[in-house]
Design an enzyme around this catalytic site. Structure first.
Site, PDB file in Angstrom:
ATOM      1  N   CYS A   1      35.926  37.923  22.879  1.00  0.00           N
ATOM      2  CA  CYS A   1      35.676  37.325  24.194  1.00  0.00           C
ATOM      3  C   CYS A   1      36.500  38.062  25.232  1.00  0.00           C
ATOM      4  O   CYS A   1      37.700  38.244  25.061  1.00  0.00           O
ATOM      5  CB  CYS A   1      36.075  35.843  24.158  1.00  0.00           C
TER       6      CYS A   1
ATOM      7  N   HIS B   1      43.438  32.667  40.444  1.00  0.00           N
ATOM      8  CA  HIS B   1      42.503  31.535  40.472  1.00  0.00           C
ATOM      9  C   HIS B   1      41.198  31.934  41.144  1.00  0.00           C
ATOM     10  O   HIS B   1      40.112  31.580  40.681  1.00  0.00           O
ATOM     11  CB  HIS B   1      43.120  30.360  41.248  1.00  0.00           C
TER      12      HIS B   1
ATOM     13  N   ARG C   1      48.115  43.974  32.919  1.00  0.00           N
ATOM     14  CA  ARG C   1      46.770  44.152  33.465  1.00  0.00           C
ATOM     15  C   ARG C   1      46.702  43.861  34.957  1.00  0.00           C
ATOM     16  O   ARG C   1      45.669  44.090  35.582  1.00  0.00           O
ATOM     17  CB  ARG C   1      45.750  43.287  32.711  1.00  0.00           C
TER      18      ARG C   1
END
Length: 747
Positions: free
Chosen positions: A677, A364, A640
């Site tokens: 994107c 976050h 990742r």
């Protein structure tokens, strides 16, 4: 040690306190302390080893070993018994040291005549400072009481070291919090920033580690714990009927606050001569040490709870609250172990940079940092305990490097880098209103990613043609309860107003994996990135999806609207989501609300499976946006968030570019609009390769638009495409070397 260990322990600590009060230089004070410890423990040897750097221990004082070995004997972390204590943070107690595992003979010390060995770590809140050792000729294992007593002394030595009691010549005795420190972390958000440290949670300083009156200290501890228990009970009462996860955390707090074992250990520490504050910190240090070795997520969370509770108790005892009265610097770099999105948004754009000891590239905090375009470095271990408010600091988000209290050479080089970036931004500003048209006549449409209203002013300044991705989950993540439809509708309307007629692609709620709503019950999933997330949550909880879709329709108020569903893995998921959209439209029509004059419904291609969907899907979907970050991790089966594997695979890998090329062909055949994107869209070298593979729309962070446009306007995509194809024919694993060579020749 003699009978009556508790009395002897307190006696030794009093002697240490008296030694501290004497007006001596750091080395003389340390020499005196080793003599006191050896005398009190009844051993021939006491030695103190301190770190001179992160990997090297140095003998800094000794009673019993050869004096000439002081500051000459050094060892690496893990080397010998002393190095083993330092590496593991655990006690080594050996009756026959030469036969113990890992023993290393150091002839310059003259220690060969000593058989028994007891080494305990000198550490503070998980930070390793050194090792305290006692040795004797008699082959014996030290008793549990003796081990405990030496641990108490090591705790006091840690506090003394922190307070600068042993400052002298040489690296190992240098003043703490004054030396230049370089910390290597991980890039969370690119960019460079210079400023001064602002600690999210100011450190509690224990200035009185040794108790004057143990009975008084016990009373202080009991009163502070009672206050803590009351505050936890009050927090629980306030949370009743609310957030289940918050209640669960507070229940864990209450369990620890009422733990008899925790209380008993602190009481025993005080009985040995520690002050109440030092006793709490000793237990906190032990918890931090265990935390660094625990891999189980549940246990780590519980140890975090205990750590946080200890901080609360220390603040009660010392009166050192979070508000220390210090004034935030004008150029604050926020330092924290971790931080939630709401807390980070409270700081807003006042921050120049953020450095976290924990976090992840998809956390976050990282999402908010990207939205605010603030450089972020994560996994910067040890920074919270090393930095002080007001310290000069430089953050290199591009390299994931932090320079704390940098020397003049580093400052000059870093400022040169910032100046070059500023100069480049001036150059990019001159082409802001020009199209990204290549030398071969192809025009690439460049859009920006956003997630906050604060992002929207960048739409005009960056030269972006629209918002290629508006992350709607941020409005859900920063709240303690589900936002109302009217609140979301008002926000989305403001976004469309601020866009001034430019296209905004609203991605519906993308939660799950590393984005868990604070008011949503977490799911215990072994691999959340492959679990219940994004569109899967939306389809299983259609009420939330319908509420958000209705909010978007009302926000449009008749204007064009573009909606994108995330993490679609198969055609049926898209049709099911589109059906929910139709239900929302029908409801709005019945209510008499205006409908969008134009409605585009697309999907985010983040799973390889969607690339092989039926032709009918490609014909039906209005547009596709490749979510490069997730797609790459699934394509290469490389998490990742895992530093060991995520950098192993290159976006410019031939197989990945071939895969992207096949998606372009399918979209061209069906006439489906396609965009890319993700982070790679904003990296100039990767961006031109994506354009060469046929991508005509790229969406990135606002600061990347200038550099990407600049390189696109200088390149021949046809020539670059031939370079990529030739690399594939040669069997190159990655086209990067060939592409970089081509770009150098073009410049």
């Amino acid at each position: 040690m003699m009978d009556g260990t508790e009395t002897e322990s307190r006696k030794l600590l009093r002697r240490l306190r008296d030694a501290m009060a004497e007006d001596r230089a750091g080395q003389a004070r340390l020499d005196n302390i080793t003599h006191l410890i050896a005398d009190s423990m009844g051993t021939e040897v006491c030695s103190v080893y301190l770190f001179r750097d992160s990997e090297t221990l140095e003998l800094c004082a000794t009673e019993g070993l050869k004096p000439e070995a002081v500051h000459e004997t050094r060892m690496k972390m893990g080397e010998g018994l002393v190095g083993r204590v330092a590496k593991t943070g655990s006690v080594v107690n050996a009756a026959d040291a030469p036969s113990a595992k890992g023993f290393r003979y150091m002839p310059e010390t003259g220690e060969e005549i000593y058989s028994s060995f007891l080494g305990v770590p000198i550490q503070r809140l998980g930070e390793k400072l050194g090792v305290l050792v006692v040795q004797s000729k008699q082959a014996r294992e030290f008793s549990a009481d003796e081990v405990y007593a030496l641990e108490v002394v090591a705790m006091v030595l840690a506090e003394m070291t922190e307070l600068g009691a042993f400052v002298g010549e040489g690296a190992a005795l240098s003043a703490r919090h004054q030396q230049a420190v370089l910390i290597r972390g991980t890039t969370g958000q690119e960019g460079a920033a210079e400023g001064h440290v602002w600690l999210h949670e100011p450190r509690v300083v224990v200035t009185n580690p040794i108790a004057e009156d143990p009975h008084k200290e016990l009373t202080r501890l009991h009163e502070a714990v009672d206050t803590l228990r009351i505050s936890v009970d009050q927090m629980l009462a306030g949370a009743s009927g609310g957030d289940a996860e918050q209640t669960q955390v507070l229940e864990a707090y209450r369990m620890f606050a009422n733990s008899k074992g925790w209380m008993r250990r602190m009481e025993e520490d005080i009985s040995r001569g520690l002050s109440a504050e030092a006793a709490v910190e000793k237990e906190q240090s032990a918890a931090r040490s265990r935390l660094s070795q625990v891999t189980d997520a549940y246990l780590r969370d519980r140890l975090h709870d205990l750590d946080d509770l200890s901080n609360r108790l220390l603040r009660i005892l010392t009166g050192q609250g979070r508000d220390t009265g210090a004034e935030m610097p004008s150029d604050p770099i926020l330092i924290a172990r971790n931080i939630g999105p709401a807390e980070l948004l409270d700081y807003g754009r006042s921050l120049k940079g953020i450095v976290l000891e924990e976090g992840s590239v998809g956390s976050h905090a990282a999402i908010v940092a990207r939205a605010l375009a603030i450089p972020l470095v994560i996994h910067a271990g040890g920074l919270v305990t090393e930095a002080l408010n007001g310290d000069h600091i430089m953050v290199d988000g591009d390299q994931g490097i932090v320079h704390l209290r940098p020397d003049d050479t580093v400052v000059a080089a870093f400022r040169d880098k910032i100046a070059m970036q500023a100069k480049a931004q001036e150059r990019y500003a001159s082409i802001r209103d020009k199209p990204a048209t290549t030398k071969c006549g192809k025009t690439i449409s460049l859009h920006m990613n956003a997630g906050l209203m604060a992002d929207l002013p960048s739409l005009e300044g960056s030269g972006a043609e629209g918002v290629g991705l508006f992350r709607t989950e941020l409005q859900f993540l920063v709240r303690n309860q589900m936002p109302k439809r009217s609140e979301l509708s008002a926000l989305y309307a403001k976004v469309l107003d601020a866009a001034g007629g430019k296209r905004v692609v609203f991605r519906t709620l993308d939660i799950g994996s590393d984005k868990v709503l604070p008011y949503m019950k977490p799911n215990d999933e072994p691999n959340p990135a492959l679990g219940w997330r994004a569109i899967r949550v939306g389809l299983d909880k259609p009420g939330v999806m319908r509420m958000q879709l209705q909010a978007l329709l009302r926000a449009a108020n008749g204007r064009p609207l573009t909606i994108m569903f995330p993490f679609v893995a198969q055609y049926e998921e898209y049709t099911a989501a589109k059906a929910e959209m139709q239900k929302a439209i029908e409801r709005e029509r019945i209510l008499g609300h205006p409908l969008p004059e134009k409605l585009e419904i697309g999907a985010m291609l983040e799973t390889p499976s969607l690339a092989f969907a039926p032709d009918k899907f490609y014909e039906e979907v209005d547009f596709l946006s490749i979510g490069g970050n997730d797609l790459k991790q699934f394509f290469f089966a490389a998490d990742r968030e895992n530093e060991r594997v995520r950098r192993r695979y290159d976006t410019l890998n031939v197989s990945f570019l071939t895969f992207l090329g096949n998606i372009v062909k399918r979209c061209d055949a069906s006439g489906t609009a396609l965009s890319f994107c993700g982070e790679d869209a904003g990296r100039p070298v990767e961006a031109v390769c994506l354009a060469a593979m046929g991508m005509r729309t790229l969406s990135m962070r606002p600061a990347s638009i200038g550099p990407v446009k600049n390189i696109l306007r200088s390149i021949d995509l046809d020539g670059l495409r031939r370079v990529i194809e030739d690399a594939g024919l040669r069997g190159d694993q990655s086209v990067r070397p060939a592409v970089l060579d081509y770009l150098r020749k073009q410049s």
